[in-house]
Scaffold this motif. Sequence first.
Motif, PDB file in Angstrom:
ATOM      1  N   GLY A 180     -22.046  -2.502  36.258  1.00 14.16           N
ATOM      2  CA  GLY A 180     -21.577  -2.265  37.646  1.00 14.16           C
ATOM      3  C   GLY A 180     -20.136  -3.048  37.797  1.00 14.16           C
ATOM      4  N   ALA A 181     -20.131  -3.265  39.066  1.00 13.04           N
ATOM      5  CA  ALA A 181     -18.597  -3.802  39.585  1.00 13.04           C
ATOM      6  C   ALA A 181     -17.454  -3.016  39.060  1.00 13.04           C
ATOM      7  CB  ALA A 181     -18.234  -5.166  39.044  1.00 13.04           C
ATOM      8  N   PRO A 188     -23.983   3.895  40.387  1.00 12.27           N
ATOM      9  CA  PRO A 188     -25.379   4.495  40.707  1.00 12.27           C
ATOM     10  C   PRO A 188     -25.386   5.891  40.934  1.00 12.27           C
ATOM     11  CG  PRO A 188     -24.544   3.469  42.714  1.00 12.27           C
ATOM     12  CD  PRO A 188     -23.459   3.372  41.718  1.00 12.27           C
ATOM     13  N   TYR A 191     -24.286  -3.383  41.705  1.00  9.61           N
ATOM     14  CA  TYR A 191     -23.828  -2.194  42.333  1.00  9.61           C
ATOM     15  C   TYR A 191     -24.075  -2.515  43.952  1.00  9.61           C
ATOM     16  CZ  TYR A 191     -23.980   1.094  38.276  1.00  9.61           C
ATOM     17  OH  TYR A 191     -23.721   1.763  37.120  1.00  9.61           O
ATOM     18  N   GLY A 192     -24.461  -3.750  44.257  1.00  4.36           N
ATOM     19  CA  GLY A 192     -24.966  -3.894  45.568  1.00  4.36           C
ATOM     20  C   GLY A 192     -26.040  -3.496  46.153  1.00  4.36           C
ATOM     21  N   GLY A 222     -25.561  -8.238  42.778  1.00  3.79           N
ATOM     22  CA  GLY A 222     -24.389  -8.347  43.725  1.00  3.79           C
ATOM     23  C   GLY A 222     -22.936  -8.411  43.346  1.00  3.79           C
ATOM     24  N   GLY A 223     -22.250  -9.377  43.865  1.00  2.00           N
ATOM     25  CA  GLY A 223     -20.930  -9.434  43.599  1.00  2.00           C
ATOM     26  C   GLY A 223     -20.805 -10.780  42.474  1.00  2.00           C
ATOM     27  N   ASP A 234     -17.818 -10.319  40.026  1.00  4.50           N
ATOM     28  CA  ASP A 234     -16.616 -10.636  40.749  1.00  4.50           C
ATOM     29  C   ASP A 234     -16.369 -12.114  40.587  1.00  4.50           C
ATOM     30  OD1 ASP A 234     -15.942  -7.744  41.500  1.00  4.50           O
ATOM     31  OD2 ASP A 234     -17.375  -8.048  43.138  1.00  4.50           O
TER      32      ASP A 234
HETATM   33  N1  UDP Z   1     -20.233  -1.957  43.226  1.00  2.00           N
HETATM   34  C1  UDP Z   1     -20.159  -1.036  42.482  1.00  2.00           C
HETATM   35  N2  UDP Z   1     -20.725   0.366  42.606  1.00  2.00           N
HETATM   36  C2  UDP Z   1     -20.952   0.756  43.833  1.00  2.00           C
HETATM   37  C3  UDP Z   1     -21.138   0.006  44.897  1.00  2.00           C
HETATM   38  C4  UDP Z   1     -20.900  -1.395  44.628  1.00  2.00           C
HETATM   39  O1  UDP Z   1     -20.117  -1.284  41.099  1.00  2.00           O
HETATM   40  O2  UDP Z   1     -21.350   2.060  43.948  1.00  2.00           O
HETATM   41  C5  UDP Z   1     -20.103  -3.104  42.934  1.00  2.00           C
HETATM   42  C6  UDP Z   1     -18.864  -3.955  43.776  1.00  2.00           C
HETATM   43  O3  UDP Z   1     -17.681  -3.711  43.130  1.00  2.00           O
HETATM   44  C7  UDP Z   1     -19.327  -5.270  43.680  1.00  2.00           C
HETATM   45  C8  UDP Z   1     -20.915  -5.246  43.828  1.00  2.00           C
HETATM   46  O4  UDP Z   1     -21.219  -4.134  43.537  1.00  2.00           O
HETATM   47  O5  UDP Z   1     -18.744  -6.068  42.387  1.00  2.00           O
HETATM   48  C9  UDP Z   1     -21.395  -5.784  44.901  1.00  2.00           C
HETATM   49  O6  UDP Z   1     -20.666  -6.195  46.027  1.00  2.00           O
HETATM   50  P1  UDP Z   1     -21.144  -6.732  47.233  1.00  2.00           P
HETATM   51  O7  UDP Z   1     -20.192  -7.577  47.842  1.00  2.00           O
HETATM   52  O8  UDP Z   1     -21.667  -5.578  48.302  1.00  2.00           O
HETATM   53  O9  UDP Z   1     -22.414  -7.592  46.674  1.00  2.00           O
HETATM   54  P2  UDP Z   1     -23.076  -8.859  47.680  1.00  2.00           P
HETATM   55  O10 UDP Z   1     -22.862  -9.914  46.818  1.00  2.00           O
HETATM   56  O11 UDP Z   1     -22.521  -9.015  48.955  1.00  2.00           O
HETATM   57  O12 UDP Z   1     -24.508  -8.242  47.564  1.00  2.00           O
END
Ligand code: UDP
Length: 253
Positions: free
Chosen positions: A109-110, A139, A163-164, A188-189, A192
């Motif tokens: 992901g990410a 996803p 993927y959040g 989640g993130g 990142d």
């Molecule tokens: N992301 C992804 N594919 C998707 C949707 C989100 O890879 O279809 C990634 C996005 O790049 C990020 C992570 O999912 O790295 C989640 O980000 P978000 O800020 O929503 O997460 P949180 O930490 O707020 O749950």
Amino acid sequence: MKTVSILGVPIHPHTYDSWLDHIATWIQAADRLYHVCTVNPEFVIIAQSDPGFYRVLCQADACLADGTGLFLASRWLKRPLPSRVTGSDGVPKLAERAAHEGWRLFLLGAASGVADQAAAKLQVVHPALQIVGTYAGSPADTEAEAILAMVNASGADVLLVAYGAPKQDLWIAQHRDQLQVKVAMGVGGSFDFIAGVIPRAPRWMRRLGIEWLFRLLRQPSRWRRMLRLPTFVLAVLRYGEHPTPKLSKHLNI
Ligand code: UDP
């Protein structure tokens, strides 16, 4: 482990240590896939109108209290959780333990290249860490077959999925029978932050539990998502441990 219910969502009262000890037990058992969710108030609010996501959270083996809101809600409900256990701090701790124990990780992901950068950063800190695969992917159903083949061929013990919410946890639940990893976790993130693509809030803001404010200031496009925070507060004050009427109606209870 007795869970704390917040608007009907069961939260496990883990600390970082107890959570990592459970992962060790699950990897040793190797009898099925164990699912870990890093729950914040957004998850809980999304679940009120998405019974499928609600069921995934209820069936997870660990719902960690990622958000400060959950921690505060548990105190308000007089069922205090021992600590927050966040994906952003948890993944580096998991990497440390994995390096010691020889657990193999796969980072899924990410955005393109981010999981790779996160893997490289973790391996600098823990040279013994085995990261057996990284892939951005998505996803989307069209990608699932290729991703499952890649993850299963890697021989990973732990799959981290960024993927959040709710996509990451729905994806894990949807594919749990095809995945051969022992533990899968929505993070989640976290990649990142580890890769340094998105800076983390300063320590003082994290201590005050206002990391969400920092993220909002940096990414104003998140404001719509942030509206779920006051919704969460009002719902907890009104319904406490119980699902909101919206979710109860969906569940026919
Ligand atoms: N992301 C992804 N594919 C998707 C949707 C989100 O890879 O279809 C990634 C996005 O790049 C990020 C992570 O999912 O790295 C989640 O980000 P978000 O800020 O929503 O997460 P949180 O930490 O707020 O749950």
